[in-house]
Scaffold this motif. Sequence first.
Motif, PDB file in Angstrom:
ATOM      1  N   VAL A 332      13.044  -4.956  13.752  1.00 42.45           N
ATOM      2  CA  VAL A 332      14.440  -4.526  13.876  1.00 42.45           C
ATOM      3  C   VAL A 332      15.162  -5.519  14.771  1.00 42.45           C
ATOM      4  CG1 VAL A 332      15.991  -2.718  14.680  1.00 42.45           C
ATOM      5  CG2 VAL A 332      13.875  -2.108  13.484  1.00 42.45           C
ATOM      6  N   VAL A 333      16.101  -6.248  14.197  1.00 41.59           N
ATOM      7  CA  VAL A 333      16.775  -7.328  14.942  1.00 41.59           C
ATOM      8  C   VAL A 333      18.294  -7.184  14.914  1.00 41.59           C
ATOM      9  CG1 VAL A 333      14.890  -8.925  14.467  1.00 41.59           C
ATOM     10  CG2 VAL A 333      16.859  -8.859  12.914  1.00 41.59           C
ATOM     11  N   GLY A 334      18.816  -6.070  14.382  1.00 37.58           N
ATOM     12  CA  GLY A 334      20.253  -5.947  14.254  1.00 37.58           C
ATOM     13  C   GLY A 334      20.780  -6.826  13.127  1.00 37.58           C
ATOM     14  N   ARG A 335      22.073  -6.859  12.996  1.00 43.09           N
ATOM     15  CA  ARG A 335      22.722  -7.722  12.000  1.00 43.09           C
ATOM     16  C   ARG A 335      23.722  -8.587  12.757  1.00 43.09           C
ATOM     17  NH1 ARG A 335      23.893  -9.377   7.113  1.00 43.09           N
ATOM     18  NH2 ARG A 335      26.018  -9.348   6.318  1.00 43.09           N
ATOM     19  N   PRO A 336      23.321  -9.785  13.150  1.00 48.38           N
ATOM     20  CA  PRO A 336      24.153 -10.578  14.062  1.00 48.38           C
ATOM     21  C   PRO A 336      25.552 -10.867  13.549  1.00 48.38           C
ATOM     22  CG  PRO A 336      22.390 -11.916  13.080  1.00 48.38           C
ATOM     23  CD  PRO A 336      22.084 -10.486  12.773  1.00 48.38           C
ATOM     24  N   GLN A 337      25.761 -10.834  12.233  1.00 45.03           N
ATOM     25  CA  GLN A 337      27.082 -11.142  11.671  1.00 45.03           C
ATOM     26  C   GLN A 337      28.166 -10.177  12.128  1.00 45.03           C
ATOM     27  OE1 GLN A 337      24.255 -11.115   9.931  1.00 45.03           O
ATOM     28  NE2 GLN A 337      24.066 -13.137   8.999  1.00 45.03           N
ATOM     29  N   VAL A 338      27.786  -9.011  12.675  1.00 48.60           N
ATOM     30  CA  VAL A 338      28.806  -8.030  13.073  1.00 48.60           C
ATOM     31  C   VAL A 338      29.263  -8.220  14.512  1.00 48.60           C
ATOM     32  CG1 VAL A 338      27.825  -6.365  11.452  1.00 48.60           C
ATOM     33  CG2 VAL A 338      27.152  -6.258  13.866  1.00 48.60           C
ATOM     34  N   GLU A 339      28.712  -9.180  15.230  1.00 51.72           N
ATOM     35  CA  GLU A 339      29.000  -9.290  16.665  1.00 51.72           C
ATOM     36  C   GLU A 339      30.474  -9.499  16.970  1.00 51.72           C
ATOM     37  OE1 GLU A 339      27.331 -12.645  18.658  1.00 51.72           O
ATOM     38  OE2 GLU A 339      27.831 -14.051  17.055  1.00 51.72           O
ATOM     39  N   SER A 457      27.739  -1.029   5.900  1.00 50.61           N
ATOM     40  CA  SER A 457      26.938  -1.192   7.119  1.00 50.61           C
ATOM     41  C   SER A 457      27.664  -2.054   8.134  1.00 50.61           C
ATOM     42  CB  SER A 457      25.580  -1.820   6.772  1.00 50.61           C
ATOM     43  OG  SER A 457      24.826  -0.976   5.939  1.00 50.61           O
ATOM     44  N   ASP A 458      28.261  -3.155   7.675  1.00 55.36           N
ATOM     45  CA  ASP A 458      29.008  -4.010   8.587  1.00 55.36           C
ATOM     46  C   ASP A 458      30.204  -3.255   9.180  1.00 55.36           C
ATOM     47  OD1 ASP A 458      27.212  -5.960   7.976  1.00 55.36           O
ATOM     48  OD2 ASP A 458      28.610  -7.266   6.912  1.00 55.36           O
ATOM     49  N   TYR A 459      30.909  -2.511   8.341  1.00 56.43           N
ATOM     50  CA  TYR A 459      32.074  -1.770   8.809  1.00 56.43           C
ATOM     51  C   TYR A 459      31.676  -0.682   9.795  1.00 56.43           C
ATOM     52  CZ  TYR A 459      36.927  -0.277   8.468  1.00 56.43           C
ATOM     53  OH  TYR A 459      38.255   0.007   8.739  1.00 56.43           O
ATOM     54  N   LEU A 460      30.512  -0.130   9.601  1.00 57.13           N
ATOM     55  CA  LEU A 460      30.009   0.919  10.490  1.00 57.13           C
ATOM     56  C   LEU A 460      30.006   0.474  11.942  1.00 57.13           C
ATOM     57  CD1 LEU A 460      28.634   3.749  10.589  1.00 57.13           C
ATOM     58  CD2 LEU A 460      26.451   2.578  10.225  1.00 57.13           C
ATOM     59  N   TYR A 461      29.790  -0.811  12.169  1.00 56.13           N
ATOM     60  CA  TYR A 461      29.750  -1.328  13.539  1.00 56.13           C
ATOM     61  C   TYR A 461      31.086  -1.122  14.255  1.00 56.13           C
ATOM     62  CZ  TYR A 461      28.536  -4.384  17.435  1.00 56.13           C
ATOM     63  OH  TYR A 461      28.264  -4.882  18.690  1.00 56.13           O
ATOM     64  N   SER A 462      32.181  -1.134  13.516  1.00 60.69           N
ATOM     65  CA  SER A 462      33.506  -0.991  14.126  1.00 60.69           C
ATOM     66  C   SER A 462      33.763   0.405  14.663  1.00 60.69           C
ATOM     67  CB  SER A 462      34.592  -1.340  13.103  1.00 60.69           C
ATOM     68  OG  SER A 462      34.695  -0.313  12.119  1.00 60.69           O
ATOM     69  N   GLY A 463      33.015   1.394  14.148  1.00 59.82           N
ATOM     70  CA  GLY A 463      33.244   2.781  14.544  1.00 59.82           C
ATOM     71  C   GLY A 463      34.372   3.441  13.783  1.00 59.82           C
ATOM     72  N   LYS A 464      35.070   2.703  12.932  1.00 60.50           N
ATOM     73  CA  LYS A 464      36.215   3.263  12.201  1.00 60.50           C
ATOM     74  C   LYS A 464      35.743   4.005  10.952  1.00 60.50           C
ATOM     75  CE  LYS A 464      38.143  -0.883  12.298  1.00 60.50           C
ATOM     76  NZ  LYS A 464      39.089  -2.037  12.232  1.00 60.50           N
ATOM     77  N   PRO A 465      36.549   4.913  10.429  1.00 53.73           N
ATOM     78  CA  PRO A 465      36.113   5.756   9.294  1.00 53.73           C
ATOM     79  C   PRO A 465      36.039   4.994   7.976  1.00 53.73           C
ATOM     80  CG  PRO A 465      38.392   6.216   9.852  1.00 53.73           C
ATOM     81  CD  PRO A 465      37.883   5.296  10.930  1.00 53.73           C
ATOM     82  N   TYR A 466      35.220   5.503   7.082  1.00 45.87           N
ATOM     83  CA  TYR A 466      35.071   4.891   5.761  1.00 45.87           C
ATOM     84  C   TYR A 466      34.816   5.969   4.714  1.00 45.87           C
ATOM     85  CZ  TYR A 466      30.064   5.428   6.782  1.00 45.87           C
ATOM     86  OH  TYR A 466      28.825   5.928   7.109  1.00 45.87           O
ATOM     87  N   ALA A 467      35.165   5.630   3.475  1.00 43.48           N
ATOM     88  CA  ALA A 467      34.868   6.485   2.324  1.00 43.48           C
ATOM     89  C   ALA A 467      33.988   5.704   1.362  1.00 43.48           C
ATOM     90  CB  ALA A 467      36.151   6.923   1.635  1.00 43.48           C
ATOM     91  N   VAL A 468      33.124   6.422   0.655  1.00 43.42           N
ATOM     92  CA  VAL A 468      32.184   5.805  -0.283  1.00 43.42           C
ATOM     93  C   VAL A 468      32.444   6.379  -1.671  1.00 43.42           C
ATOM     94  CG1 VAL A 468      29.766   5.322  -0.805  1.00 43.42           C
ATOM     95  CG2 VAL A 468      30.485   5.687   1.570  1.00 43.42           C
ATOM     96  N   THR A 469      32.595   5.511  -2.667  1.00 42.01           N
ATOM     97  CA  THR A 469      32.806   5.989  -4.033  1.00 42.01           C
ATOM     98  C   THR A 469      31.473   6.353  -4.676  1.00 42.01           C
ATOM     99  OG1 THR A 469      32.634   3.765  -4.981  1.00 42.01           O
ATOM    100  CG2 THR A 469      34.821   4.485  -4.273  1.00 42.01           C
ATOM    101  N   ASP A 470      31.447   7.508  -5.330  1.00 41.22           N
ATOM    102  CA  ASP A 470      30.263   7.938  -6.089  1.00 41.22           C
ATOM    103  C   ASP A 470      30.543   7.708  -7.567  1.00 41.22           C
ATOM    104  OD1 ASP A 470      28.175   9.155  -7.358  1.00 41.22           O
ATOM    105  OD2 ASP A 470      28.717  11.204  -6.773  1.00 41.22           O
ATOM    106  N   MET A 471      30.190   6.515  -8.049  1.00 39.50           N
ATOM    107  CA  MET A 471      30.434   6.184  -9.449  1.00 39.50           C
ATOM    108  C   MET A 471      29.292   6.629 -10.353  1.00 39.50           C
ATOM    109  SD  MET A 471      33.409   5.093  -9.363  1.00 39.50           S
ATOM    110  CE  MET A 471      33.547   4.636 -11.083  1.00 39.50           C
TER     111      MET A 471
END
Length: 568
Positions: A332-339, A457-471
Amino acid sequence: MRGDLVRKLIARCLTTGLALLAFGVVALTGATGWGLALAVATLAAAAWERRVRPAADVLPETTLVAAGVLVGYARRLDAGFDPVLAVTALAVLGLILFAGPLREAGLLELRAANLPVRQWSATIAAQLGNAVLALLAVVALAALLVLPAVVALLATLVVGAAAGTVALGLARGRLRPQAGTPVGRALRRHQPEFLLYFSAPPGSEYQVTMWLPYLERLGRPFLVVLREPEFLGPVSAATSAPVVFCPTLKALDEVLVPSLRVAFYVNHGAKNSHCVRFTQLTHIQLHHGDSDKAPSANPVSGIFDRIFVAGPAAIERYARAGVAIPAEKFEVVGRPQVEAIQVRREPVTASANPTVLYTPTWTGHHADANYCSLPVAEGLIRALLARGATVILRAHPYTTQNPTSARQLARVTELLAADRSRTGRQHVFGAASRELTLTECVNRSDALISDVSGVISDYLYSGKPYAVTDMLGDDRFVERFPLAASGYLLRRDLADVEEVLTRLLETDPAASARWATRAHYLGDFPAETYAEVFLAAARRHLEPGWSPPEPRATPSQAGGGVRLSPTG
């Protein structure tokens, strides 16, 4: 994709048709002026065809045009048999026949960027076909101007000398393999400690470029190994490290110099096995995103010595998919691109003009992995515009590979362009969205609407809300894609779009659950040193004399089975 096919078909028909017409006019009617003009037009069409079809074989048309040009030349000179023109004809024919095999030989040569080596042989070989087309244009021009045949011969000899020099250079490398190639010798001097290996379809260079800044921060010499030539330009422009295109396994053997200790990978490309066979290296899978998509739990991951994952959720994803891999292989190393993503801890407040990032994914290779929401995107965008939202539309790079998706994306783009003209809201779409990095898009937005993809996953780092489409319309959607549990699920018929947008942009009832999910998916590491977790893990594998512990055998393996245990 359909547009490319149409252009290729037009180019093929144009080259063939003009070649036949040019030869017919010269050989059958004797109208050499018109015939030579048509020959020049044919050569221009052939050059264009080689641009839209890089592997195009225009040998039949080129031979036909050459014959027409030389017949027309002889008629315009009107001096009977001309030995100089006869020698020119033989030389031109030899070049036409020689250009294809020499080009193929050049394509089998190692090519490198950001490395102090001269590679003129492979470069000239690749362009020899275009040089022959240019030569024929010169000969046709000389014929039109009724210049002495020696002019055409001299031009032919210049191109022939270049071709012969290239052939000798390529042959020397084949006859003296023990001396190695200039690229191999330069890499031995460079002493790289690790490599980034990459093979993928066109348009996938983002998978590499997202990792290059972090590999450079390791502070160790390295190289990038490519298996497809089209990536050499864009990848080498994104780094100062040597970038090498290896067309063959023999070429790969040449670049894997003794100083290398680790090989990193960013996908599960079929050609990865060509490098994994080098057992003296530690092979580490990085992935190019973290998502609940089926490919993120690919059983092929088991061939690597180590699998770097962003958080514990990725390990659980493999187990949930029935892919059993020893626990020791995961780190487990995190995802450095979100820093660089800005974290917002304040609760959502209703805004008259929210900015929403919408990231539809592509259709995938198989129907059961088609999460693309573009079929309903127009309705979704209209609902956002009705709420006064500014939209950042960032589609997957593979979207235009599907003609239907390309048309759907175009309609959504037109909708946003029309609204921008009418209201002045600064929607971002098309080329403008690609000019922004994903991080910039995340930081500009207040909320996300996404299909199942690594963007969530990247957006999750921001703490802001998100919606996911169920296609998929799957009753077990949240069970299959747990990341949706701390977001807002949008049905594929958009029947709940208003309710979802209210939760997303106004009330945000999933806020507390989202923070727990964030640690589970992206690791619970301090923001100020977040990327250092990856860097420290990578450096540990690069230490001289350090080798990863062997995965423990399970009882089934001890009894002759081959199944791997998820717990080791």
